[in-house]
Enzyme design. Structure first.
Site: not given
Length: 431
Positions: A176-177, A272-273, A302
Site C-alpha cells: 500500500d505504501g 490517506n490522511d 494525543d
C-alpha cells in the site's frame, strides 16, 4: 476491441465545475522548488509526443425528487456522487508510456520488476519511466542481461523532475505504501494506477502478479473498472516563513496564499490522511478545529486524524473510526486518544474546509505529517487548511469497486471473521 483499442471517453473528465475557477488561479501563482528537468533517455524525443488522458467517472446522479423537488445546483461544488458500477477506464488515444513504481530495498521484487519491464518494452513497445534510485540498486545495475532493457528507460528523480504530463498510466509493485508514494508524485491529475500485491498488507493492491501479462494487456486495451479514490488538498501556512528550513521545501507547491492574508503556503495532495500529533512532548496536544470558518471543537489528547474514505481503513480505523467505502464523498475526523469519553469520530461532507491551529493556551507545539511523510512542526500562528481535492487517484479494480473493497476487508483486516455457531439438530430444543 478490434486491433488497436478503440479509445473514446464514455463520460466527462473527472473535474468539478470549480476546478478552472478555483484551482487554476492558484496554480498561476505556483512555483515548484525543483531544479531544471533532467530526464535522461535514448527515446526522449518520442516521450513528448504522447500526453496522458484524464481520469474518468460515471454519469452524475439524478437530482430530482418526486414531481417538484430537486437539488439546488451549486457551481462551486467540489465533487459529484458517482455510481460505482458505472466507472470504467477508457482511453482517448492508445497509451504509450507507463511509470513503473517499485518498492526499493526489497530483493523479492527484483525478478517481477525485470519480467514486467521486459514485457512492457519488448512485447508492448511501451516507453517505460523508472525512478533513478530504483536503477541504482546493484542487483539491477550489475545485471548485464538486463542492461540492454534499462537503456530504453526514461529516468527521473522525485524532487527534481516533473513527469506529470508524460505518463499514461502507472504500475505499482509493492504494498500500500507504494501506491501512496505514486500518488505523491502527482500534485494535479493522476494517471490510472494498476497496483500488484507484492507487499505486506495489500489492502489497496488488488492484482496478483502471476497473470500480469494478460492483466496489463487488458488495461492497455481499456477494459477495466476503476475506483476514484479522493484526495485531500492540504495547505500549510507558516507564521515565520522566512525562518523555515529550505530542506523541507522539496516537492511542494508554493501558492499565493490568498486564504491567509497573502501568506505563502506549502500545498500537498494527500491520499490517506493528515495526522496532527503532540510529537516528542509529554503534554497533551491542544489544537482548535474549524469547519468552514466556525470553531467546532478543541482537541485535547494525543492528536487528530483527518482522513479520506481510502484512509479510513488505515490509521483512522486503528484509532476507533468506522470504515468508509472510497466512493462515499466524505472527510473523516478521528481523535487520537482524546481526553474525553464523549469525543467520537465524525464524518463530514466532502468539500467542506477544515482548519487546524494551535490553541492559544497550548503548552507545546504540534507536529503534522501527510500520508506519513513531510513531517513538520506547527507553531503558534501557523495553520493547516484541508479540503477535498479535485484530483482523485483512479485506481484500477481487479473486479469492481464493491467486490474489491469487501474482499480486502475480509482477507487483509479479517472483518467480521469468527467461528460460526453450530446448527440445531432435529432432536435439540430451541432455548
Amino acid at each position: 476491441m478490434d486491433g488497436a483499442p478503440k479509445l473514446r471517453a464514455e463520460s466527462a473528465p473527472y473535474c468539478c465545475p470549480a476546478c478552472d475557477a478555483a484551482e487554476a488561479p492558484g496554480r498561476s501563482f505556483a512555483r515548484r522548488y525543483r531544479k531544471a528537468r533532467s530526464l535522461s533517455t535514448s527515446s526522449a524525443s518520442s516521450c513528448s509526443e504522447f500526453r496522458r488522458t484524464q481520469s474518468l467517472h460515471g454519469p452524475s446522479p439524478v437530482t430530482t425528487f418526486g414531481p417538484k423537488a430537486c437539488m439546488l445546483q451549486n457551481p462551486q461544488a467540489v465533487m459529484h456522487i458517482q455510481d460505482p458500477a458505472s466507472q470504467r477506464l477508457t482511453w482517448n488515444k492508445p497509451p504509450k508510456s507507463v511509470l513503473v513504481v517499485k518498492k526499493i530495498r526489497d530483493a523479492s521484487l527484483l525478478q517481477p520488476f525485470k519480467d514486467l519491464c521486459v514485457f512492457l518494452t519488448e512485447v508492448k513497445d511501451m516507453i517505460v519511466y523508472v525512478e533513478k534510485k530504483v536503477l541504482d540498486d546493484p542487483a539491477i545495475s550489475g545485471d548485464e542481461n538486463f542492461g540492454a532493457v534499462t537503456k530504453k528507460f526514461c529516468t527521473f528523480r522525485e524532487d527534481l523532475d516533473d513527469i506529470s504530463n508524460r505518463v499514461d498510466f502507472i504500475i505499482c509493485l509493492g504494498g500500500d505504501g507504494t501506491l501512496l508514494y505514486a500518488s505523491s508524485l502527482f500534485q494535479d491529475s493522476v494517471p490510472p494506477v494498476m497496483a500488484f500485491h507484492l507487499g505486506s498488507l495489500g489492502f489497496l493492491t488488488p492484482f496478483q502478479f502471476d497473470a500480469f501479462q494478460s492483466q496489463v494487456t487488458q488495461i492497455i486495451e481499456g477494459n477495466a473498472a476503476i475506483i476514484l479514490r479522493s484526495r485531500l488538498k492540504v495547505q500549510v501556512f507558516k507564521e515565520n516563513w522566512e525562518k523555515k528550513d529550505s530542506s523541507d521545501e522539496k516537492n511542494v507547491i508554493l501558492t499565493n496564499g490568498s486564504e491567509e492574508g497573502g501568506r505563502p503556503a506549502m500545498q500537498y495532495q494527500v491520499l490517506n490522511d493528515v495526522v496532527v500529533d503532540r510529537g516528542p512532548s509529554s503534554y497533551l496536544s491542544n489544537v482548535d478545529l474549524f469547519l468552514d470558518g466556525h470553531l467546532i471543537t478543541t482537541v485535547q489528547g494525543d492528536g487528530l486524524i483527518v482522513s479520506t474514505p481510502t484512509g479510513s481503513t488505515a490509521y483512522a480505523v486503528a484509532a476507533g473510526a468506522s470504515m468508509i467505502h472510497p466512493n462515499v464523498p466524505a472527510i473523516m475526523i478521528t481523535p487520537i486518544c482524546p481526553h474525553s469519553l464523549s469525543f467520537r469520530p465524525i464524518v463530514v461532507p466532502a468539500g467542506v474546509e477544515l482548519k487546524i491551529t494551535l490553541s492559544q493556551d497550548a503548552r507545546n507545539t504540534a507536529w503534522v505529517s501527510f500520508d506519513g511523510r513531510k513531517r513538520q512542526e506547527i507553531c503558534h500562528g501557523d495553520s493547516i487548511s484541508i479540503t477535498t481535492s479535485c484530483f482523485p487517484v483512479p485506481s484500477i479494480c481487479f473486479r469492481d469497486p464493491v467486490n474489491d473493497w469487501f474482499e480486502s476487508l475480509g482477507e487483509c483486516l479479517h472483518w467480521n471473521v469468527r467461528k460460526k455457531q453450530n446448527h440445531l439438530g432435529s432432536e435439540e430444543e430451541d432455548f
